[in-house]
Design a protein around this motif. Structure first.
Motif, PDB file in Angstrom:
ATOM      1  N   GLY A 138      -7.088   1.981   0.236  1.00 16.20           N
ATOM      2  CA  GLY A 138      -6.108   1.102   0.863  1.00 16.20           C
ATOM      3  C   GLY A 138      -4.690   1.620   0.980  1.00 16.20           C
ATOM      4  O   GLY A 138      -3.864   1.009   1.672  1.00 16.20           O
ATOM      5  N   ASP A 141       7.300   3.542  11.409  1.00 15.85           N
ATOM      6  CA  ASP A 141       6.461   2.448  11.890  1.00 15.85           C
ATOM      7  C   ASP A 141       6.749   2.154  13.353  1.00 15.85           C
ATOM      8  O   ASP A 141       5.841   1.889  14.138  1.00 15.85           O
ATOM      9  CB  ASP A 141       6.740   1.180  11.069  1.00 15.85           C
ATOM     10  CG  ASP A 141       5.956   1.157   9.773  1.00 15.85           C
ATOM     11  OD1 ASP A 141       5.084   2.027   9.605  1.00 15.85           O
ATOM     12  OD2 ASP A 141       6.217   0.281   8.931  1.00 15.85           O
ATOM     13  N   LYS A 187      -1.494   3.289   2.371  1.00 15.09           N
ATOM     14  CA  LYS A 187      -1.145   3.592   3.759  1.00 15.09           C
ATOM     15  C   LYS A 187       0.153   4.380   3.869  1.00 15.09           C
ATOM     16  O   LYS A 187       0.338   5.167   4.788  1.00 15.09           O
ATOM     17  CB  LYS A 187      -1.017   2.293   4.558  1.00 15.09           C
ATOM     18  CG  LYS A 187      -2.334   1.601   4.819  1.00 15.09           C
ATOM     19  CD  LYS A 187      -2.170   0.517   5.861  1.00 15.09           C
ATOM     20  CE  LYS A 187      -3.524  -0.047   6.328  1.00 15.09           C
ATOM     21  NZ  LYS A 187      -4.588  -0.022   5.327  1.00 15.09           N
ATOM     22  N   TYR A 188       1.067   4.141   2.959  1.00 18.90           N
ATOM     23  CA  TYR A 188       2.353   4.838   2.972  1.00 18.90           C
ATOM     24  C   TYR A 188       2.388   5.836   1.833  1.00 18.90           C
ATOM     25  O   TYR A 188       2.082   5.479   0.690  1.00 18.90           O
ATOM     26  CB  TYR A 188       3.514   3.859   2.835  1.00 18.90           C
ATOM     27  CG  TYR A 188       3.619   2.947   4.019  1.00 18.90           C
ATOM     28  CD1 TYR A 188       4.428   3.291   5.110  1.00 18.90           C
ATOM     29  CD2 TYR A 188       2.886   1.768   4.076  1.00 18.90           C
ATOM     30  CE1 TYR A 188       4.501   2.462   6.224  1.00 18.90           C
ATOM     31  CE2 TYR A 188       2.952   0.944   5.177  1.00 18.90           C
ATOM     32  CZ  TYR A 188       3.753   1.290   6.248  1.00 18.90           C
ATOM     33  OH  TYR A 188       3.824   0.487   7.350  1.00 18.90           O
ATOM     34  N   PRO A 242       0.803  -1.223   0.000  1.00 18.50           N
ATOM     35  CA  PRO A 242       0.000   0.000   0.000  1.00 18.50           C
ATOM     36  C   PRO A 242       0.838   1.277   0.000  1.00 18.50           C
ATOM     37  O   PRO A 242       0.631   2.155   0.836  1.00 18.50           O
ATOM     38  CB  PRO A 242      -0.828  -0.132   1.285  1.00 18.50           C
ATOM     39  CG  PRO A 242       0.011  -0.962   2.187  1.00 18.50           C
ATOM     40  CD  PRO A 242       0.808  -1.906   1.316  1.00 18.50           C
ATOM     41  N   HIS A 282      -1.364  12.882   7.463  1.00 22.57           N
ATOM     42  CA  HIS A 282      -1.001  11.955   8.531  1.00 22.57           C
ATOM     43  C   HIS A 282      -2.009  12.025   9.671  1.00 22.57           C
ATOM     44  O   HIS A 282      -2.555  11.019  10.105  1.00 22.57           O
ATOM     45  CB  HIS A 282       0.387  12.295   9.057  1.00 22.57           C
ATOM     46  CG  HIS A 282       0.760  11.475  10.250  1.00 22.57           C
ATOM     47  ND1 HIS A 282       0.836  10.111  10.205  1.00 22.57           N
ATOM     48  CD2 HIS A 282       1.035  11.828  11.532  1.00 22.57           C
ATOM     49  CE1 HIS A 282       1.163   9.647  11.408  1.00 22.57           C
ATOM     50  NE2 HIS A 282       1.270  10.666  12.225  1.00 22.57           N
ATOM     51  N   ALA A 322      -6.190   6.706  -0.135  1.00 18.58           N
ATOM     52  CA  ALA A 322      -6.262   6.159   1.224  1.00 18.58           C
ATOM     53  C   ALA A 322      -7.570   5.397   1.406  1.00 18.58           C
ATOM     54  O   ALA A 322      -7.612   4.355   2.060  1.00 18.58           O
ATOM     55  CB  ALA A 322      -6.151   7.281   2.261  1.00 18.58           C
ATOM     56  N   TYR A 375      -5.930  11.502   8.228  1.00 20.46           N
ATOM     57  CA  TYR A 375      -6.264  10.332   7.417  1.00 20.46           C
ATOM     58  C   TYR A 375      -5.342   9.160   7.693  1.00 20.46           C
ATOM     59  O   TYR A 375      -5.367   8.169   6.988  1.00 20.46           O
ATOM     60  CB  TYR A 375      -6.264  10.690   5.931  1.00 20.46           C
ATOM     61  CG  TYR A 375      -7.233  11.797   5.638  1.00 20.46           C
ATOM     62  CD1 TYR A 375      -8.595  11.529   5.562  1.00 20.46           C
ATOM     63  CD2 TYR A 375      -6.804  13.112   5.524  1.00 20.46           C
ATOM     64  CE1 TYR A 375      -9.505  12.543   5.345  1.00 20.46           C
ATOM     65  CE2 TYR A 375      -7.710  14.136   5.302  1.00 20.46           C
ATOM     66  CZ  TYR A 375      -9.051  13.841   5.212  1.00 20.46           C
ATOM     67  OH  TYR A 375      -9.945  14.862   5.005  1.00 20.46           O
ATOM     68  N   ASP A 376      -4.453   9.362   8.652  1.00 19.01           N
ATOM     69  CA  ASP A 376      -3.749   8.206   9.173  1.00 19.01           C
ATOM     70  C   ASP A 376      -2.701   7.643   8.216  1.00 19.01           C
ATOM     71  O   ASP A 376      -2.281   6.501   8.371  1.00 19.01           O
ATOM     72  CB  ASP A 376      -4.780   7.108   9.472  1.00 19.01           C
ATOM     73  CG  ASP A 376      -4.553   6.555  10.853  1.00 19.01           C
ATOM     74  OD1 ASP A 376      -3.591   6.967  11.512  1.00 19.01           O
ATOM     75  OD2 ASP A 376      -5.329   5.684  11.265  1.00 19.01           O
ATOM     76  N   MET A 377      -2.287   8.389   7.228  1.00 18.45           N
ATOM     77  CA  MET A 377      -1.235   7.894   6.354  1.00 18.45           C
ATOM     78  C   MET A 377       0.129   8.123   7.006  1.00 18.45           C
ATOM     79  O   MET A 377       0.318   9.100   7.747  1.00 18.45           O
ATOM     80  CB  MET A 377      -1.275   8.626   5.009  1.00 18.45           C
ATOM     81  CG  MET A 377      -2.608   8.523   4.301  1.00 18.45           C
ATOM     82  SD  MET A 377      -2.570   9.209   2.596  1.00 18.45           S
ATOM     83  CE  MET A 377      -2.186   7.719   1.650  1.00 18.45           C
ATOM     84  N   THR A 378       1.061   7.245   6.735  1.00 21.34           N
ATOM     85  CA  THR A 378       2.438   7.439   7.148  1.00 21.34           C
ATOM     86  C   THR A 378       3.129   8.195   6.020  1.00 21.34           C
ATOM     87  O   THR A 378       3.203   7.695   4.904  1.00 21.34           O
ATOM     88  CB  THR A 378       3.107   6.084   7.398  1.00 21.34           C
ATOM     89  OG1 THR A 378       2.400   5.428   8.457  1.00 21.34           O
ATOM     90  CG2 THR A 378       4.564   6.259   7.798  1.00 21.34           C
TER      91      THR A 378
END
Lengths: 269, 269, 269, 269, 269, 269
Positions: D106, D253, D108-109, D25, D131, D103, D134-137
């Protein structure tokens, strides 16, 4: 043009409006709301009151009544069906864009005539900007307070759904008032106490749910309201506002002559 | 509740609206405008047309007519006094906040009934969001095109200030139509040619000043309009829209059952 | 400058663009989308179609193709991976800021060439503002409808993922079309029926999830698409649009001479 | 899925993207600009550089290259034709809406790979919100600085229109580089001096017009750039970024495991 | 006016400010934050540092210190009580409206003096617009980095809550520093490592929760901080910034003479 | 925690604030302005008054004083140097984001203490939203009116730059009051007349330039103000506000128990 058939902008033709703005560049913006008003009054009570009073004032001051409604800012009444609310930001936009449109066609004096307390703060911000940015001479009148001053003692004060509001609608469309359905008024004492709390000049608690004031949504004693009294109230309010507004516009004309420097400063922006 | 005295939301009381939304959660948003319409028609022509047709449709579909106006998006007519315009952004806000208020009280089906072409694009964007974000089932009807399909041949087409518009106002408030003042219609041929240019599906030139189409602000031949014909047109339009809208709402109910996954995706937002 | 090596703005150098804008101040904004198009077409199908047709039109009209994409407004396709959507507000901003940048450098004629229906409403609002506020002469062409008119009968109509779309990509980048992977087309009849429902002039139901139209995300019969036919379609579409656009721009030049008063009014704002 | 034919999102089909996001992802957002680059380089130089490097990094990290351009924030270059600029606010919206779309499917990065300095501040604000909300790294790489570190000594530093930029385009589309047209480079010394002024960590003067740095719009010595060297630079940059980015994502992470409390707090909002 | 009793704008009278802006149109905007700083430093640490350094610089450069705080953009510290954060958009508005107000009264040179890293990106965007749209000559100084360069070696680097920050507050209000309460510093090595990760020029990972860097909210060794050393640091920083800023403003005056064309272009907007 | 060394949020440490919010979740937002106040008072007069009274109230009610300033909405005073104004929209954002930050850390009761009339309307809108959207119990106190009620008769009323304002600053920082510089007060009678015009409940003319009220920018007779009297006024105001606020908060607690249904409705949004 004493012979205009009506003062409502949207009922007149283009040539009539053009002529009237040339004769007297005064427009009146009626501010009200569509919201629950108990089992006996229509949800349009506030905008009907604002419209009918605006029209009477327009006749006395030779002005036009803008399409200023029907909606207002009234989250307070959303717990009950029959309420429609705008956000303050949207309401300010509507007020400004409406008035600017007429300013572009020649309107110079703007009387905002408000019957709904929830509109007061956004109206004040919009009024300030209409003056500063578009050069209109602006006066806001809280017509509901004028009514309270004139008829409050006689009518049990200004209450949501009470006699003063019933009179205003009776003066406009008697068929929309259902005195036979008066029912479940909230406790008068609580209502007056909480309403008073909200209307202090120095202390302003946020009471955002009408049920804090009136658990059933309204309170008052409109049983004895009549069309005749409604029309009398309408005349009295319109006479008072027209006289006061003329005097204030004259004062504003006098003191706002010397603002050239402010305008110059704004161009730097 | 076949005995509702009116379908206009703002003329009804809170208990009547509550009951009606429970009976049939259908609301109709009339979309129009306040703008110059020549020397013979009121500036409110578009919103009057939208309101009166909405009311007739509401009777046929058992719905409520929301306070959806009176203003619209009409910069095109600003060269003439009598016009008031909102920006597209403000108009979208008003439409959304009005409909969301009723959705919170139970409205589920929304019929947007529009008479003013300038509203079409912002209405479409608002309609999409009302469906997606607030879960209303939404259908927009361009009522002026329905009128043109039904009465265009007989009335010289749909023109700004022409017979179709005169008929709509005659069906609502005959006293506001002044057939005796008909004057200075623009060239019919130019008007039709330019109007046709704007209404092509594939080519959409920006014509932002009504005077490109009609130098005097209007064109048409409303001389023979009558109240009787106006009421007949009103009935025909309302019958057509009601029948079509019922069929489409039924289709939407059928196909929009399976959108659970979309909603789930949106929560990720 | 018949010898420009390409019409794509971003492939040219600064002196080439400067010279071309001086020669002919026409820019073309290709509007498309990046969204799922089944197992056989790339997600960029809509923007590829808009780009390649814009380039052919630019050759015929001596214009420049702006970097107008690749994204569009397409919440409808979000249930499927491969879709990226902008909000209408963001899209309008991108369109306006792009075109204003070139207006500041001399562009005067703007042709918006759109292949994605979801863009139509925000494009119309942006187009109107680009004309009114920045003085560009603007024409929007729904190129997908032009394609449908020219090739619809032969290709089974304009469908999401069908032959017309396959032809457009074949004319641009044949390697991105995978006719061997054609699979799981949705029911053609349902697709046509629902698509027709959306494309009526008078009735516009909100169908916000592509699966209402095509449960699998696409429908059509692109099996027999070929590069040769794609190039022929490209030529035909470009010929038609160029001819029509030239005629319309000429008409606009003629009628928009007399808008001085509108501009004066806007300064009051 | 080592056999993806390309890493460009818009050239892939829906099933390919779905599969790839499930496999890994990771998405890469190439950030560039369309702006004047002298007589020898295309206006798309910055976005071409961002795209080609992003693709090489995507191959090394098994990711997808989002449609992240082509436009950026570049008012600095507006004095010269060939420049198109977005406002910071619009650019932040485009970045966020693009990445949020993926996002939801799916991703994520997120690796933001930027070649244009004018994008740096709005990208940083957008990255932070992607980040947090929406919680993305998220990792932003200023690829132009990586190039400067690796090839600056050899190529006369990172200059607008200089050798490093020529190499990047040569690695992407050699036909768009016109070494034979190199002309009127601004004074190298002034350019370096002023550029250095802008790139200090502690002191950041606002230099908003490129002509303060390079009166002719560009400076540098790209005469000896070759395709071979361009491809070597591309490989070196991609190798470096991929290695560094992998290490940083691993660190993120590790440290971002314990942020549950922040998220809880945000729900109070 | 060497005899101004203070350089703080809000402590001076109207005639003093008017005179000073006429003497030297330089204003300094202190940018900081109110956020948790461990058990030993006040939450106002960042704005106190910005204010006190700004005042020392103002004395050296004969400028005024604007009311530039106290709040900043610091979502990173929200996991701990004592933090108040603005959104980037609100912060940019505050910065711009503050500085524009003084520009309208004659301010021409703007030194933004920042102590809080979270403000850097919105400040850069605001600074650019203040220059471009309001014609101010703008220099942003990251004073915390100047401190790190001068005192980092001696003080264990620039850390959140460490000696450099303690010294800054000691120079301003010694009573607000509680060296006796120093406790639960996070691991120094982790802090330095993660902080270094964030301050790379080329790689910028989003670390949005301070606990990734310092699980207890702060780290450092401020045990040996003294008022005397604080005052010495203050002098050194102010000397350095004043000298550097004078030189840069002179350079900006020199190079920004020839931007007439840009301004002309902007009027097209 | 009777032993908190100060009630100013920004002078306390994180553990002190955490503990205090747990003890008593009451925060006070001081609202003022930075604006010209004649030759004898500092431009920070309004925010100094708001801060010092807020602190005295905080001591009596066991609360914390938020960093609520220093700026306010004061376009009215822009004709004079020394004034800095925010737009109403920006001010509302600052108020909301500040208070929401503390709500996320446990604050539940919010007392907005305002000394500047220009803030009143945006504060009211923000207060309403802080209650409705973030669940705070909110009371706004117009402290300047409380002062006028208590000391108006003795001090020549509440005037811009008059004795009441001088007393407030004397109670905070006597060194900033320059009674020896009192000069060019505007005509008292005009000032009172126009000020009265603005403070009517029913009629609110827009007076947007302070010079309409006081051509020199201020009016009053602060000659006899003393520190002693200032401290007495401070005590009296704080006693009054604290008593009244406690009573109102208790009433609000009582009536706002039953708003569960409103909250439920809001979730539909």
């Amino acid at each position: 043009m004493a012979d205009l058939p009506t003062r409502y902008f949207w009922e007149l033709t283009q040539p009539e409006i053009k002529q009237q703005l040339a004769n007297n560049p005064l427009v009146i913006f009626p501010a009200g709301s569509v919201e629950q008003h108990g089992p006996h009054l229509p949800t349009g009570t506030d905008i009907f009151a604002a419209n009918v009073i605006s029209h009477s004032v327009a006749e006395r001051m030779d002005g036009l009544v803008l399409p200023g409604g029907p909606l207002g800012v009234t989250p307070m009444h959303m717990p009950f069906e029959g309420t429609i609310t705008l956000t303050p930001e949207t309401y300010m936009r509507v007020v400004k864009e409406t008035c600017v449109s007429t300013a572009r066609h020649g309107a110079k004096y703007l009387l905002i005539l408000n019957w709904h307390e929830g509109n007061a703060n956004p109206l004040a911000i919009a009024a300030e900007q209409l003056h500063r940015e578009y050069d209109m001479t602006v006066l806001t009148v809280q017509a509901c307070y004028v009514a309270a001053e004139l008829y409050g003692d006689d009518c049990g004060g200004l209450t949501h759904g009470g006699e003063i509001e019933a009179l205003a609608v009776l003066a406009y469309r008697p068929d929309l008032v259902h005195l036979d359905r008066i029912d479940y008024s909230s406790d008068l004492e609580l209502g007056h106490k909480m309403d008073h709390l909200r209307r202090t000049r120095a202390y302003q608690p946020v009471l955002t749910d009408v049920r804090s004031i009136a658990p059933t949504g309204w309170y008052g004693s409109p049983e004895h309201a009549t069309v005749e009294k409604g029309l009398r109230m309408l005349d009295d309010i319109a006479d008072t506002i027209a006289a006061e507004a003329k005097a204030i516009f004259a004062q504003l004309d006098e003191v706002q002559g010397g603002v050239a420097e402010v305008k110059h400063l704004q161009q730097v922006r």
